[in-house]
Design an enzyme around this catalytic site. Structure first.
Site, mmCIF file in Angstrom:
data_model
loop_
_atom_site.group_PDB
_atom_site.id
_atom_site.type_symbol
_atom_site.label_atom_id
_atom_site.label_comp_id
_atom_site.label_asym_id
_atom_site.label_seq_id
_atom_site.Cartn_x
_atom_site.Cartn_y
_atom_site.Cartn_z
ATOM 1 N N PRO A 110 -5.789 -1.880 6.966
ATOM 2 C CA PRO A 110 -6.049 -1.263 8.274
ATOM 3 C C PRO A 110 -7.216 -1.943 8.998
ATOM 4 C CG PRO A 110 -5.697 0.429 6.602
ATOM 5 C CD PRO A 110 -5.801 -0.882 5.876
ATOM 6 N N GLU A 143 2.454 6.414 1.083
ATOM 7 C CA GLU A 143 3.653 7.246 1.228
ATOM 8 C C GLU A 143 3.651 8.377 0.200
ATOM 9 O OE1 GLU A 143 5.143 7.174 3.828
ATOM 10 O OE2 GLU A 143 5.943 5.243 4.442
ATOM 11 N N ARG A 174 -14.650 0.419 8.659
ATOM 12 C CA ARG A 174 -14.457 1.627 7.867
ATOM 13 C C ARG A 174 -15.651 2.539 8.160
ATOM 14 N NH1 ARG A 174 -10.368 -0.751 7.261
ATOM 15 N NH2 ARG A 174 -9.122 -1.063 5.373
ATOM 16 N N ARG A 203 0.823 -1.213 0.000
ATOM 17 C CA ARG A 203 0.000 0.000 0.000
ATOM 18 C C ARG A 203 0.855 1.259 0.000
ATOM 19 N NH1 ARG A 203 -5.412 -1.770 2.101
ATOM 20 N NH2 ARG A 203 -6.063 0.383 2.349
ATOM 21 N N ASN A 212 -18.002 -3.178 -4.812
ATOM 22 C CA ASN A 212 -17.897 -4.641 -4.929
ATOM 23 C C ASN A 212 -19.137 -5.330 -4.366
ATOM 24 O OD1 ASN A 212 -15.429 -4.808 -6.163
ATOM 25 N ND2 ASN A 212 -14.428 -5.984 -4.543
ATOM 26 N N PHE A 213 -19.498 -4.994 -3.111
ATOM 27 C CA PHE A 213 -20.626 -5.677 -2.464
ATOM 28 C C PHE A 213 -21.927 -5.440 -3.239
ATOM 29 C CE2 PHE A 213 -18.903 -5.896 2.232
ATOM 30 C CZ PHE A 213 -17.937 -6.800 1.814
ATOM 31 N N ASN A 231 -13.069 7.001 3.432
ATOM 32 C CA ASN A 231 -13.811 6.197 2.448
ATOM 33 C C ASN A 231 -15.117 6.849 1.987
ATOM 34 O OD1 ASN A 231 -12.094 4.431 4.194
ATOM 35 N ND2 ASN A 231 -12.715 2.902 2.693
ATOM 36 N N ARG A 271 -10.981 2.234 11.152
ATOM 37 C CA ARG A 271 -10.820 3.594 10.641
ATOM 38 C C ARG A 271 -12.095 4.387 10.904
ATOM 39 N NH1 ARG A 271 -9.518 3.648 4.658
ATOM 40 N NH2 ARG A 271 -7.413 3.141 5.310
ATOM 41 N N TYR A 280 0.816 4.263 -2.533
ATOM 42 C CA TYR A 280 -0.282 5.226 -2.372
ATOM 43 C C TYR A 280 -0.104 6.017 -1.081
ATOM 44 C CZ TYR A 280 -5.218 6.800 -2.073
ATOM 45 O OH TYR A 280 -6.376 7.532 -1.966
HETATM 46 P P1 NAD Z 1 -11.074 7.613 -9.164
HETATM 47 O O1 NAD Z 1 -10.100 6.544 -9.456
HETATM 48 O O2 NAD Z 1 -12.493 7.422 -9.577
HETATM 49 O O3 NAD Z 1 -10.600 9.011 -9.764
HETATM 50 C C1 NAD Z 1 -9.269 9.372 -9.948
HETATM 51 C C2 NAD Z 1 -9.126 10.055 -11.297
HETATM 52 O O4 NAD Z 1 -7.749 10.449 -11.493
HETATM 53 C C3 NAD Z 1 -9.497 9.132 -12.463
HETATM 54 O O5 NAD Z 1 -10.371 9.799 -13.352
HETATM 55 C C4 NAD Z 1 -8.141 8.836 -13.115
HETATM 56 O O6 NAD Z 1 -8.251 8.540 -14.489
HETATM 57 C C5 NAD Z 1 -7.382 10.114 -12.829
HETATM 58 N N1 NAD Z 1 -5.932 9.941 -12.897
HETATM 59 C C6 NAD Z 1 -5.182 8.952 -12.350
HETATM 60 N N2 NAD Z 1 -3.887 9.140 -12.654
HETATM 61 C C7 NAD Z 1 -3.807 10.273 -13.401
HETATM 62 C C8 NAD Z 1 -2.746 10.978 -14.021
HETATM 63 N N3 NAD Z 1 -1.483 10.555 -13.930
HETATM 64 N N4 NAD Z 1 -3.038 12.101 -14.732
HETATM 65 C C9 NAD Z 1 -4.318 12.538 -14.837
HETATM 66 N N5 NAD Z 1 -5.370 11.909 -14.268
HETATM 67 C C10 NAD Z 1 -5.115 10.791 -13.562
HETATM 68 O O7 NAD Z 1 -10.989 7.865 -7.581
HETATM 69 P P2 NAD Z 1 -11.815 8.853 -6.642
HETATM 70 O O8 NAD Z 1 -12.443 8.034 -5.605
HETATM 71 O O9 NAD Z 1 -12.636 9.776 -7.448
HETATM 72 O O10 NAD Z 1 -10.624 9.651 -5.956
HETATM 73 C C11 NAD Z 1 -10.337 11.000 -6.271
HETATM 74 C C12 NAD Z 1 -9.238 11.507 -5.345
HETATM 75 O O11 NAD Z 1 -9.690 11.471 -3.998
HETATM 76 C C13 NAD Z 1 -7.952 10.682 -5.392
HETATM 77 O O12 NAD Z 1 -6.836 11.549 -5.296
HETATM 78 C C14 NAD Z 1 -8.042 9.819 -4.169
HETATM 79 O O13 NAD Z 1 -6.773 9.455 -3.687
HETATM 80 C C15 NAD Z 1 -8.774 10.737 -3.211
HETATM 81 N N6 NAD Z 1 -9.463 9.975 -2.164
HETATM 82 C C16 NAD Z 1 -10.618 9.307 -2.471
HETATM 83 C C17 NAD Z 1 -11.235 8.546 -1.490
HETATM 84 C C18 NAD Z 1 -12.508 7.792 -1.742
HETATM 85 O O14 NAD Z 1 -12.931 7.039 -0.878
HETATM 86 N N7 NAD Z 1 -13.189 7.970 -2.865
HETATM 87 C C19 NAD Z 1 -10.670 8.468 -0.209
HETATM 88 C C20 NAD Z 1 -9.488 9.142 0.051
HETATM 89 C C21 NAD Z 1 -8.896 9.906 -0.947
HETATM 90 N N1 UDP Z 2 -12.964 -5.466 1.352
HETATM 91 C C1 UDP Z 2 -13.705 -6.636 1.425
HETATM 92 N N2 UDP Z 2 -14.225 -7.143 0.273
HETATM 93 C C2 UDP Z 2 -14.064 -6.548 -0.944
HETATM 94 C C3 UDP Z 2 -13.314 -5.341 -1.003
HETATM 95 C C4 UDP Z 2 -12.772 -4.849 0.164
HETATM 96 O O1 UDP Z 2 -13.899 -7.206 2.503
HETATM 97 O O2 UDP Z 2 -14.579 -7.060 -1.944
HETATM 98 C C5 UDP Z 2 -12.426 -4.885 2.604
HETATM 99 C C6 UDP Z 2 -10.961 -4.514 2.563
HETATM 100 O O3 UDP Z 2 -10.142 -5.603 2.928
HETATM 101 C C7 UDP Z 2 -10.904 -3.385 3.579
HETATM 102 C C8 UDP Z 2 -12.272 -2.727 3.471
HETATM 103 O O4 UDP Z 2 -13.120 -3.681 2.829
HETATM 104 O O5 UDP Z 2 -10.763 -3.896 4.879
HETATM 105 C C9 UDP Z 2 -12.255 -1.435 2.643
HETATM 106 O O6 UDP Z 2 -11.603 -1.702 1.435
HETATM 107 P P1 UDP Z 2 -11.524 -0.676 0.238
HETATM 108 O O7 UDP Z 2 -10.721 -1.317 -0.831
HETATM 109 O O8 UDP Z 2 -12.877 -0.190 -0.095
HETATM 110 O O9 UDP Z 2 -10.763 0.598 0.829
HETATM 111 P P2 UDP Z 2 -9.569 0.841 1.865
HETATM 112 O O10 UDP Z 2 -10.216 1.572 2.982
HETATM 113 O O11 UDP Z 2 -8.988 -0.455 2.344
HETATM 114 O O12 UDP Z 2 -8.593 1.643 1.091
#
Ligand code: NAD
Ligand code: UDP
Ligand code: UDP
Length: 310
Positions: free
Chosen positions: A272, A145, A209, A140, A188-189, A172, A275, A143
């Site tokens: 983890p 780090e 979560r 992990r 997924n679920f 999340n 959370r 992402y």
């Molecule tokens: P997502 O994967 O749906 O969206 C990410 C977008 O970034 C995608 O459209 C992808 O094509 C684009 N992308 C990836 N690499 C790229 C690059 N090198 N150049 C240009 N575009 C690029 O994910 P999301 O859930 O919409 O997440 C958006 C942001 O929020 C991310 O930075 C993610 O780390 C952060 N975040 C999301 C969550 C969550 O639960 N959804 C939680 C924590 C942080």
């Molecule tokens: N998880 C699961 N089944 C799945 C996908 C994820 O049990 O089909 C678990 C995973 O191991 C983690 C939690 O659900 O404990 C959240 O996973 P997710 O990939 O959504 O995000 P994370 O918070 O781990 O980045």
């Protein structure tokens, strides 16, 4: 204002674009479609105030904008571990390029950071003061780090160059427009339940979560960007309602009326155990808190996937 969203064709980015357009702003979405899709924003393509640029943020970008939301990065463990080197490049080089752009233009820039900076936390719930417990060489790390380095870069541009930064630590988040093959637990679920296949529980399902509905998150991101006290953050944005994966699975089975059974799989490395965001800072500084309960948000998300899979 003309606002740039990197990762604008992704799940969160597409909702943010829609909201900002609704507020009367012009939006430029920049995306390389690694995990995002044109389909997420196809309903915006006819809007003359919306513009889409195919671009990889690891390369420099020269445009003229008034504010930047830096969201470009795969977010699902399955996707960010698929090409881990590219994940680090996107988050580190992408942050440098977006910060360089913000510095040249002297405009505010918001970073979509993550609860993953807390790693497998020893403090529960997690406040912003907690420094986290992250394995620097695990699967992990590309992402976690890289997101931590991005925060470092944001705070160094803030201290060294006086840049107007906003760092959101997102917990999340789920909702419509997650990709069916995204790999994260909520999508997924739901997809597994709607298809009648087994719900895949990683480990014993006792890990927790806290799930935030995307509309609430978007409100929080905008509240942080538009906050008049210029709070740089970091600010946790998430819903404190905490659930085990077994609880989530049974809720999805109940709400979809599915006959799916649960199937246990190996727990991924460094997953983890618990959370939950402490959101006192967001409440106090931004006057923000989530409004959508899990059951309500799941209902909208299930309807979305029903229409996608039909
Ligand atoms: P997502 O994967 O749906 O969206 C990410 C977008 O970034 C995608 O459209 C992808 O094509 C684009 N992308 C990836 N690499 C790229 C690059 N090198 N150049 C240009 N575009 C690029 O994910 P999301 O859930 O919409 O997440 C958006 C942001 O929020 C991310 O930075 C993610 O780390 C952060 N975040 C999301 C969550 C969550 O639960 N959804 C939680 C924590 C942080
Ligand atoms: N998880 C699961 N089944 C799945 C996908 C994820 O049990 O089909 C678990 C995973 O191991 C983690 C939690 O659900 O404990 C959240 O996973 P997710 O990939 O959504 O995000 P994370 O918070 O781990 O980045
Ligand atoms: N950059 C960019 N667009 C701009 C300005 C800068 O993409 O409008 C990128 C460029 O690649 C640069 C990086 O941002 O290397 C960091 O910029 P900064 O000004 O901080 O440092 P530099 O590398 O120019 O000394």
């Amino acid at each position: 204002m003309r606002i740039l969203i990197s990762g604008g064709a992704g799940f969160v980015g597409s909702h943010l674009a829609e909201r900002l357009l609704g507020h009367g702003h012009d939006v430029i979405a920049v995306d390389n479609y690694f995990t995002g899709s044109k389909r997420n924003i196809e309903h915006l393509l006819g809007n003359p105030r919306f513009e889409l640029i195919r671009h990889d943020v690891t390369f420099p970008l020269y445009v003229e904008v008034d504010a930047i939301y830096n969201l470009a990065s795969p977010a699902s463990p399955v996707h960010y571990q698929h090409d881990p080197v590219q994940t680090t490049k996107t988050n580190v080089m992408g942050a440098i390029n977006m910060l360089g752009l913000a510095k040249r233009l002297r405009v505010p820039i918001l970073q979509a950071s993550t609860s993953e900076v807390y790693g497998d936390p020893e403090v529960h719930p997690q406040p912003e003061e907690y420094w986290g417990k992250v394995n620097p060489i695990g699967p992990r790390a590309c992402y976690d780090e890289a997101k931590r380095v991005a925060e470092t870069l944001f705070f160094d541009y803030y201290r060294q160059h006086g840049l107007d930064i906003r760092v959101a630590r997102i917990f999340n988040t789920y909702g419509p427009r997650m990709a069916a093959d995204d790999g994260r637990v909520v999508s997924n679920f739901i997809v597994q339940a709607l298809r009648g296949g087994p719900l895949t529980i990683y480990g014993d399902g006792s890990q927790t979560r806290s799930f935030c509905y995307v509309d609430d998150l978007v409100s929080g991101l905008i509240a942080l960007m538009e906050n008049s006290s210029n709070e740089p953050g970091p600010v946790n944005l998430g819903n404190p309602g905490e659930f085990t994966m077994l609880e989530l699975a049974s809720l999805v089975v109940e709400m979809t009326g599915s006959s799916s059974v649960l199937e246990h799989r190996d727990l991924p490395a460094d997953d983890p155990k618990q959370r939950q965001p402490n959101i006192e800072k967001a409440k106090k500084v931004l006057g923000w808190e989530p409004k959508v309960a899990l059951r309500e948000g799941l209902s909208t998300t299930i309807s979305y996937f029903q229409s996608q899979l039909a």
